[in-house]
Structures are given as C-alpha cells and as structure tokens.
Design an enzyme around this catalytic site. Structure first.
Site, PDB file in Angstrom:
ATOM      1  CD  GLU A 192      61.705  66.598  30.509  1.00 45.35           C
ATOM      2  OE1 GLU A 192      61.760  67.554  29.727  1.00 45.35           O
ATOM      3  OE2 GLU A 192      62.725  66.073  31.005  1.00 45.35           O
ATOM      4  CD  GLU A 376      64.689  62.576  29.468  1.00 45.43           C
ATOM      5  OE1 GLU A 376      65.314  63.663  29.489  1.00 45.43           O
ATOM      6  OE2 GLU A 376      63.660  62.397  28.814  1.00 45.43           O
TER       7      GLU A 376
HETATM    8  C1  FCB Z   1      64.821  66.583  28.525  1.00 45.21           C
HETATM    9  C2  FCB Z   1      64.071  65.938  27.390  1.00 45.21           C
HETATM   10  C3  FCB Z   1      64.932  65.068  26.500  1.00 45.21           C
HETATM   11  C4  FCB Z   1      66.303  65.674  26.274  1.00 45.21           C
HETATM   12  C5  FCB Z   1      66.932  66.101  27.581  1.00 45.21           C
HETATM   13  C6  FCB Z   1      68.317  66.677  27.443  1.00 45.21           C
HETATM   14  O1  FCB Z   1      64.159  67.732  28.922  1.00 45.21           O
HETATM   15  O2  FCB Z   1      63.042  65.119  27.882  1.00 45.21           O
HETATM   16  O3  FCB Z   1      64.232  64.836  25.313  1.00 45.21           O
HETATM   17  O4  FCB Z   1      66.227  66.681  25.355  1.00 45.21           O
HETATM   18  O5  FCB Z   1      66.115  67.014  28.222  1.00 45.21           O
END
Ligand code: FCB
Length: 471
Positions: A192, A376
């Site tokens: 990210e 994620e």
């Molecule tokens: C993302 C991050 C991860 C976590 C989630 C909820 O932005 O990559 O580390 O904090 O959010």
C-alpha cells in the site's frame, strides 16, 4: 503479562451442518470451491511481532511515531503486539490447524540490516526458521518486504523524501532474496504505497506524520522507484518465485447524479487508485491528479517511469470499503457519509459491490494487468470472548458477501487467483492501536491467549470440506 505460551483455545464444536447450511460456506457454483484458488490469511511484522529491542533490531518509524503522545489511540505501541517473535511456532500451528493454504507476512527491514547495510544474522534467522516451518506445513508463502516499518536511521536522512532510500530498499531486497530464496513463493515489494505516501506525508495520520502534499507525491515517486529497483534484483536472486506489489484501492461513488459529483467520485478514484496503478501499468502519473493538487508534480528523473512500468507477475489488491463523495465546490471532492448503511468498528461502510466494480474497472483500464490476488480483505469488530467463544457474526456475513462479489468478478472474466483474510489474528491496528480487532483469531493481549473466533472455525470448515471434495 502472564506467560501462557501453550494457550491456543480450540472453541467447543458447533452443531455440524451440511456444507451449505452454515452462514459462511460459498454456494456450490462459486469459483471459491476451485482447489487452485488460494485461500490464506495475512499479517504484518510491526503489527504482530513485538520484540522491538531484541536480537539487534533497530528502531523503525513506527516505534518513533507510536511513542509520540497523541499519535496512536490509548498510547498503544507495537513493543509487544502479539509477541509473535516468541510465539511464532504456536502461530504457525494455528495457521496450519485452521487449514489455511497460504500465509502473507512481512519482514521487518530494521530487524535484518544494520545502519551500514550489513546483515543482522539473528533477524534473518528468525525469518528463515519461520518460512522453513511454513514450507514443512505445506503453506504457500507470500512475503512483503515493506509493510511500513522503515528503519528510523533512514528517516533521519529524509526517509521516502530522499531518493537514496529507494536504492537502500533495493539493497535490502537483494539481501532478503539471497537469504530466503527457495522459501518464498511470492514476493511483494511494497504494501500500500498510497498509505505510506498519503497518510504518512500528506495528512500525518501514519508515520512519519508529515503534512505536505508535495512531500506525498515525492514520497510516492520514491516508493514506486524503490519497487522498480528491487524487481530485477528479486528476479535475479530468486527466479522461481513470483514478484509483485500490493495496492490498497478505494471505491468512490457520487452523492448525486450531478456532473460535479460524478467528477468528484472520479477524482477520488484517481487519487486513491490511479496515482499508484497508472505509473505501474501505464508508465505515467494521472495528470488529473495535479488538477486536484496543483504544482505538486514530483521530481521524476529520465528512465524512472519506464522502470516503474516493468511487467509484474501479480498485483495484490487490498479492499475494505467505499466512500460517498460530492464536489467540494472547487476542483476537489469531499466525503458525504451515507446515513443508514452498515458500518464496521472502524466506521467503514460494508460495501461488497465495490470489490467487484473495482476489479472489473481495472481489467478494462489496464490492458496488461497481471493476475490478481486479493491480499487483504476483512473487518474490525469489538469481539469478546464469552464462555470461551467469540461470536463474530458481522464478520462472517461480511466475508461471505465479499467472497460472493469476488466470485462475480471472476465470472465476469477478472483473473483472480487467491484471497487473503485480514487478518490471521487481532493485532496492532496502526493509529488505532489494539482497540480495533480484525482477526479471525482473538488475541487477549494480557495473556497472549489466542481463541479461534466463529469466523475462523467456519473458514476452516470450508477449507476442510473443499479439500475433502478435491481428494
Ligand atoms: C491495511 C493495512 C493493514 C491493516 C488493514 C486493516 O491498510 O495494510 O496493515 O492495518 O489495513
């Protein structure tokens, strides 16, 4: 802190339904049943490891930031976190016991290299042992090299505002891929970059806590350059593994049908998505970004954009929520929170359609898009252990709906190869500390006891059913 290293609590078994009678299991025609669709969980070094002063680990920008009063909720820091550095064997057993097929972790740069760039053997051995154990358990390994824990000594020399940091990152990638080759199935350079650049340098809500839009665009350029410089190094040292990058993406929808609001939603997605994806897949920054941020173009040297535009083996996508936006009356957008929608403990709207819409949109926009992994997806809730159980009903429904949206995207032709839950276990949620719980495993931070939540049991049951079907 009580020390109860052996304490993984297996929750009491629930009444067993057939594969389609529980509130999670995907329908029989879902692509998620395909055995070659990888399903795993993700974590990140600073969020789980703790042991910040052990075995030669140097301070990171998150140690500094979280020690600064007022930056993190309740003054929490990652000093102990889930104590994973000491409990990693138990955590690997937990992963394997759940039947998860893949694990996405990150390595901590300040643990493995000293200020002069010399390797720190103890730190490297930690990751070597961890990855070896994962391989013994037949778990596919995705390793992210940078999930935000920049060594503080590099920050002291300008951090991501200093072009040099990109070259130091390539040295770090060189060390890691020489040391760990053969143990890593897929390398992601960065997690990210939007969060590092925007939250870290424009609005100051993440380390290093700066607030200047021109810093943000320059930091983004150096982050992408770091990615670009690391890629050929990873390819040379570890040719067998896949290489990619992980981007968080946001869905912006217009508050009304007016042209101004529709443009606002477009600009939202340009700022969140195209700022990262256009350089990677088109070799240029979106010019509209500088309509939003006049005179904030970064300094780009000859050849940078060609390097950043190099082919990838995969793109990791992190998706959480959508934002409803309106025109701010000028050249920008402003968020207009919707009333009456479902939200999580973070206040984020639950909007599974956004995942499908974005994936289909990316496929149209970027002709050379590589295979995608959802690296994620998940949600926070205020989960509590009651009589040894954690009933995280909202998460179960959240996951089911997002997996359905993902299945629709796959059926619409988007090449998605896998899905990682955020997160394996509750952990240090950056500026929100330990209050926000994202895990499918509950962590009691006083005892370090792990308790598998109901969502974890159901994901596990699905994976075991899927495995049995594939036999
Ligand atoms: C993302 C991050 C991860 C976590 C989630 C909820 O932005 O990559 O580390 O904090 O959010």
């Amino acid at each position: 802190m009580e020390n109860d290293a052996s304490a993984v609590v297996a929750a009491a078994p629930h009444a067993q339904g057939g594969p389609h009678t529980d509130p999670f299991t995907p329908p029989a025609d879902s692509s998620l049943w395909r055995k070659d669709f990888l399903i795993g969980a993700a974590t990140a070094s600073y969020q789980i490891e703790g042991a910040v002063n052990e075995d030669g680990r140097l301070p990171s920008i998150w140690d500094t930031y979280s020690a600064t009063p007022g930056k993190v909720l309740a003054g929490d820091t990652g000093a102990v976190a889930c104590d994973h550095y000491h409990r990693w064997e138990q955590d690997v057993d937990l992963l394997a016991g759940l039947g998860l097929e893949a694990y996405r972790l990150s390595t901590a740069w300040p643990r493995v290299m000293d200020e002069k760039g010399a390797p720190n053997r103890k730190g490297l051995d930690f990751y070597k042992r961890l990855l070896e154990r994962l391989k013994e358990k037949n778990i596919t390994t995705f390793v992210t090299l940078y999930h935000w824990d920049l060594p503080q000594h590099l920050e002291d020399r300008g951090g991501w505002l200093n072009r040099e940091t990109a070259y130091r990152f390539a040295d770090y990638a060189d060390l890691m891929s020489r040391e760990l080759h053969g143990l890593v199935d897929a390398w992601a350079t960065l997690n990210e970059p939007w969060c590092s650049a925007y939250l870290g340098y424009c609005v100051g809500r993440h380390a290093p806590g700066l607030t200047n839009v021109r810093f943000a665009t320059q930091a983004m350029h150096h982050l992408l350059l770091a990615h670009a410089l690391a890629l050929p190094v990873l390819r040379a040292n570890d040719p067998r593994s896949h290489k990619g990058i992980v981007a968080n993406v946001g869905r912006g929808t217009p508050n009304s049908d007016s042209a101004a609001d529709r443009r606002a939603a477009e600009l939202f997605e340009i700022q969140h998505n195209a700022w990262v994806l256009d350089p990677l897949f088109k070799g240029e920054y979106p010019q509209d970004l500088f309509e939003l941020w006049p005179r904030a173009e970064p300094l780009v040297l000859d050849g940078d954009m060609q390097k950043i535009n190099a082919p990838l083996d995969f793109l990791g996508i992190n998706y959480y929520f959508r934002t409803n936006v309106a025109s701010d009356g000028g050249a920008g957008f402003t968020e207009v929170p919707l009333e009456g929608v479902e939200r999580t403990q973070m206040g984020w709207e639950v909007y599974p359609d956004g995942l499908r819409e974005l994936l289909i949109g990316f496929k149209k926009t970027y002709v050379n898009l590589p295979p995608i992994y959802i690296t994620e997806n998940g949600m926070a809730s205020n989960d509590q252990v009651i009589d040894g159980r954690v009933e995280d009903t909202q998460r179960i429904s959240f996951l089911k709906r997002h997996l359905a949206a993902l299945d629709q995207a796959i059926k619409a032709g988007v090449d998605v190869r896998g899905y990682f839950l955020w997160s394996l276990m509750d952990n240090f949620e950056w500026a929100f500390g330990y209050e926000r719980r994202f895990g499918i495993v509950h962590v009691d931070y006083k005892t370090q006891q792990r308790t598998i939540k109901r969502s974890g049991e159901l994901v596990s049951k699905f994976l075991k059913d899927r495995n049995a079907q594939a036999q």
